[in-house]
Design a protein around this motif. Sequence first.
Motif, PDB file in Angstrom:
ATOM      1  N   GLY A  87       0.970  -1.246  -0.119  1.00  9.14           N
ATOM      2  CA  GLY A  87      -0.087  -0.015   0.136  1.00  9.14           C
ATOM      3  C   GLY A  87       0.625   1.291  -0.101  1.00  9.14           C
ATOM      4  N   SER A  88       2.075   1.365   0.551  1.00  8.23           N
ATOM      5  CA  SER A  88       2.842   2.261   0.742  1.00  8.23           C
ATOM      6  C   SER A  88       3.677   2.718  -0.566  1.00  8.23           C
ATOM      7  CB  SER A  88       3.994   2.173   2.051  1.00  8.23           C
ATOM      8  OG  SER A  88       4.803   3.313   2.045  1.00  8.23           O
ATOM      9  N   GLN A  89       3.820   1.583  -1.183  1.00  5.83           N
ATOM     10  CA  GLN A  89       4.593   1.553  -2.360  1.00  5.83           C
ATOM     11  C   GLN A  89       3.641   2.247  -3.529  1.00  5.83           C
ATOM     12  OE1 GLN A  89       7.737   1.086  -3.116  1.00  5.83           O
ATOM     13  NE2 GLN A  89       7.323   1.896  -5.075  1.00  5.83           N
ATOM     14  N   LYS A  90       2.191   1.655  -3.472  1.00  6.88           N
ATOM     15  CA  LYS A  90       1.175   2.347  -4.284  1.00  6.88           C
ATOM     16  C   LYS A  90       1.012   3.713  -4.221  1.00  6.88           C
ATOM     17  CE  LYS A  90      -1.392  -2.123  -5.034  1.00  6.88           C
ATOM     18  NZ  LYS A  90      -2.619  -2.878  -4.874  1.00  6.88           N
ATOM     19  N   HIS A  91       1.139   4.253  -2.967  1.00  2.50           N
ATOM     20  CA  HIS A  91       1.028   5.476  -2.513  1.00  2.50           C
ATOM     21  C   HIS A  91       1.946   6.461  -3.084  1.00  2.50           C
ATOM     22  CE1 HIS A  91      -0.134   9.237  -0.342  1.00  2.50           C
ATOM     23  NE2 HIS A  91       0.947   9.302   0.116  1.00  2.50           N
ATOM     24  N   ARG A  92       3.245   5.973  -3.044  1.00  2.00           N
ATOM     25  CA  ARG A  92       4.599   6.586  -3.406  1.00  2.00           C
ATOM     26  C   ARG A  92       4.351   6.800  -4.983  1.00  2.00           C
ATOM     27  NH1 ARG A  92       7.416   4.303   0.893  1.00  2.00           N
ATOM     28  NH2 ARG A  92       7.952   2.378  -0.199  1.00  2.00           N
ATOM     29  N   ASN A  93       4.013   5.436  -5.610  1.00  2.00           N
ATOM     30  CA  ASN A  93       3.988   5.563  -7.127  1.00  2.00           C
ATOM     31  C   ASN A  93       2.867   6.857  -7.525  1.00  2.00           C
ATOM     32  OD1 ASN A  93       5.667   3.741  -7.441  1.00  2.00           O
ATOM     33  ND2 ASN A  93       4.442   2.064  -7.383  1.00  2.00           N
ATOM     34  N   THR A 104       2.896  14.898 -13.291  1.00  2.00           N
ATOM     35  CA  THR A 104       1.685  15.555 -13.878  1.00  2.00           C
ATOM     36  C   THR A 104       1.566  16.989 -13.558  1.00  2.00           C
ATOM     37  OG1 THR A 104       0.734  13.716 -14.030  1.00  2.00           O
ATOM     38  CG2 THR A 104      -0.556  15.321 -14.566  1.00  2.00           C
ATOM     39  N   HIS A 105       1.570  17.474 -12.510  1.00  2.00           N
ATOM     40  CA  HIS A 105       1.519  18.660 -11.745  1.00  2.00           C
ATOM     41  C   HIS A 105       2.636  19.413 -12.535  1.00  2.00           C
ATOM     42  CE1 HIS A 105       0.490  21.975  -8.637  1.00  2.00           C
ATOM     43  NE2 HIS A 105       2.042  21.999  -8.822  1.00  2.00           N
ATOM     44  N   ALA A 106       3.861  18.880 -12.497  1.00  2.00           N
ATOM     45  CA  ALA A 106       5.038  19.637 -12.805  1.00  2.00           C
ATOM     46  C   ALA A 106       4.851  20.045 -14.345  1.00  2.00           C
ATOM     47  CB  ALA A 106       6.204  18.885 -12.951  1.00  2.00           C
ATOM     48  N   TRP A 107       4.468  19.218 -15.293  1.00  2.00           N
ATOM     49  CA  TRP A 107       4.342  19.120 -16.550  1.00  2.00           C
ATOM     50  C   TRP A 107       3.065  20.070 -17.110  1.00  2.00           C
ATOM     51  CZ3 TRP A 107       7.708  18.808 -20.460  1.00  2.00           C
ATOM     52  CH2 TRP A 107       8.792  18.098 -20.162  1.00  2.00           C
ATOM     53  N   ARG A 159       1.902   9.200  -5.795  1.00  2.00           N
ATOM     54  CA  ARG A 159       2.403  10.490  -5.684  1.00  2.00           C
ATOM     55  C   ARG A 159       3.349  11.022  -6.496  1.00  2.00           C
ATOM     56  NH1 ARG A 159       6.107  13.900  -3.287  1.00  2.00           N
ATOM     57  NH2 ARG A 159       5.160  15.382  -1.773  1.00  2.00           N
ATOM     58  N   ASP A 160       4.157  10.192  -6.913  1.00  2.00           N
ATOM     59  CA  ASP A 160       5.260  10.329  -8.122  1.00  2.00           C
ATOM     60  C   ASP A 160       4.605  10.899  -9.380  1.00  2.00           C
ATOM     61  OD1 ASP A 160       7.321  10.097  -6.299  1.00  2.00           O
ATOM     62  OD2 ASP A 160       7.645   8.018  -7.278  1.00  2.00           O
ATOM     63  N   TRP A 161       3.528  10.073  -9.819  1.00  2.00           N
ATOM     64  CA  TRP A 161       2.736  10.378 -10.809  1.00  2.00           C
ATOM     65  C   TRP A 161       2.161  11.773 -11.038  1.00  2.00           C
ATOM     66  CZ3 TRP A 161      -2.389  11.329 -11.995  1.00  2.00           C
ATOM     67  CH2 TRP A 161      -2.744  11.436 -13.492  1.00  2.00           C
ATOM     68  N   VAL A 162       1.257  11.966  -9.622  1.00  2.00           N
ATOM     69  CA  VAL A 162       0.680  13.359  -9.622  1.00  2.00           C
ATOM     70  C   VAL A 162       1.731  14.381  -9.678  1.00  2.00           C
ATOM     71  CG1 VAL A 162      -0.458  14.703  -8.051  1.00  2.00           C
ATOM     72  CG2 VAL A 162      -1.346  12.162  -8.331  1.00  2.00           C
TER      73      VAL A 162
END
Length: 381
Positions: free
Chosen positions: A5-11, A19-22, A13-16
Motif C-alpha cells: 500500500g505504501s509503495q502504491k501511494h508513493r507511485n 503531472t503537476h510539474a508538466w 504521488r510520483d505520478w501526480v
Amino acid sequence: MPKAGSQKHRNLRDWVLDTHAWMGAVAALFILSVSITGIGLAFTGSLMKLETGALSVSGERSTLVDIDNLIEAAQVKAGETFLPVGYLGPSAEIVTPAEMIYGMSDRPENGGEVQIISFDPASDQVTGTFYLDRTWTHHLIDFHYNLLAGTVGLILIAVVGILMAALAIMGVWLWWPGRGRAWKKAKKTSFKGPWITKSFRLHGLAGLWLSVTVLLWGLSGTYWSKPDWFPKGLTPQTDRMASTLPSEFVDATCGSAISVGEAVSFALNEYPKHRLFEAEFAAPWQNFHVLYLSYGSDTDQLDADTRIWVHAQCEGLSVSESLSGAGKAGAIAQRLHSGRLFGALRVPIIILIGVALILMSLTGLHLWWKRVLRPRPRLNP
C-alpha cells in the motif's frame, strides 16, 4: 520491506508530482500573461483616461440622464458621419465614473471605426473622444480575454482556467502531510538553504493558502470565456442571456419613430426606481432599442439585472427579462473574477491575487526546469 500500500501511494504521488510539474510548465506562460494583464485591468479606467485624455469627471449625476441630449452632443462632437450605437453609464463595462456614448465614426461599409465620446455626468459636458481600437488599453483587455487570437484564444484561456483549477487541487494533495498535521507543517516552513529549496517551499506554501482562490479564479475565468461548457441555466452576464424575441416584435413596422429617450422613459415607467445603466440603440441592423436597467445592488454589475427591448417604430411594444434563479450564479462568478464582488477592495485584491499567481508560476517554472535539465533526488516537502 515496504508495504504494498505504501509503495502504491508513493507511485501515485510520483505520478501526480510529474503531472503537476508538466501541466504547470505548459500553463505557466499563459498564467503569467493573464496575471500580468489582469493586474493591468484593475486600472482600465485610469489607463484609458491617461492614454486618451478623456473620461474626466467633476462629480456624480444629480438628475436623470437625458440620453437624447447626450446623443446630440456626441453627434456634434464626432461629426455628421457618426452613427450612435450605445450608451455606457458610470462603472459599466469600464470602471470609470464617466458616461459614454459609443458608435461608428462612419458606416461599417465606409470603413467606420468604433468611436467613444465621454461625458462628465455632473455637467453633461463632453470631456473627450477617442477611437477604441487605437488604444493600448483596449488591446490589453483583448489580450487578457483571448490573447488577441479571437475564438482560438478564448478556448486557450478557458483551458488555462481548467489547468489552474487542476493544479490547485493536485498541489494541495502533494503538499498535505501524510498524518494530516497541516498547521504544524505550515508553521515550521523554513526558507533557508539553496534557491531550489526556497522555490520549492515558497511554491508549496503559497499554493496551499491560495488554493481555493486559484481554483475559483481558474474556473470563473473558464466560465467567462466559454460559458457554453457549463450548464445552460447559468448566465455569465445579462447581455448574454439566451433570448428569442417574438416574430411580431422583430417584424413589426408601425411607421412612427421612438427615440432612445422615449424608450428610456417608457422602460423606467415599467420599472420604477430603476436607473439606466447601459443601452444599445436602434440601428440599420436592428429596429429596437435594448436598455439595461439597474436597481439597488445588481448581481450582474457589468450589465445590470434587467434587460428590456423597446421597439423603435411601434409605441408601447416591448419585451423584458430579468436575471433570476440559477442564472445569478453565473453573474456572481463574473463578479468574482472581475473583482467587483469586493467593492472598494477590488484593486488591492486583484493585485494580491495577480502577484501570487506570478510568484507561483515563476517558482513552478524554476522547479520544473531543475527537474528536467538537472534532475536530483526528490525534495521532501
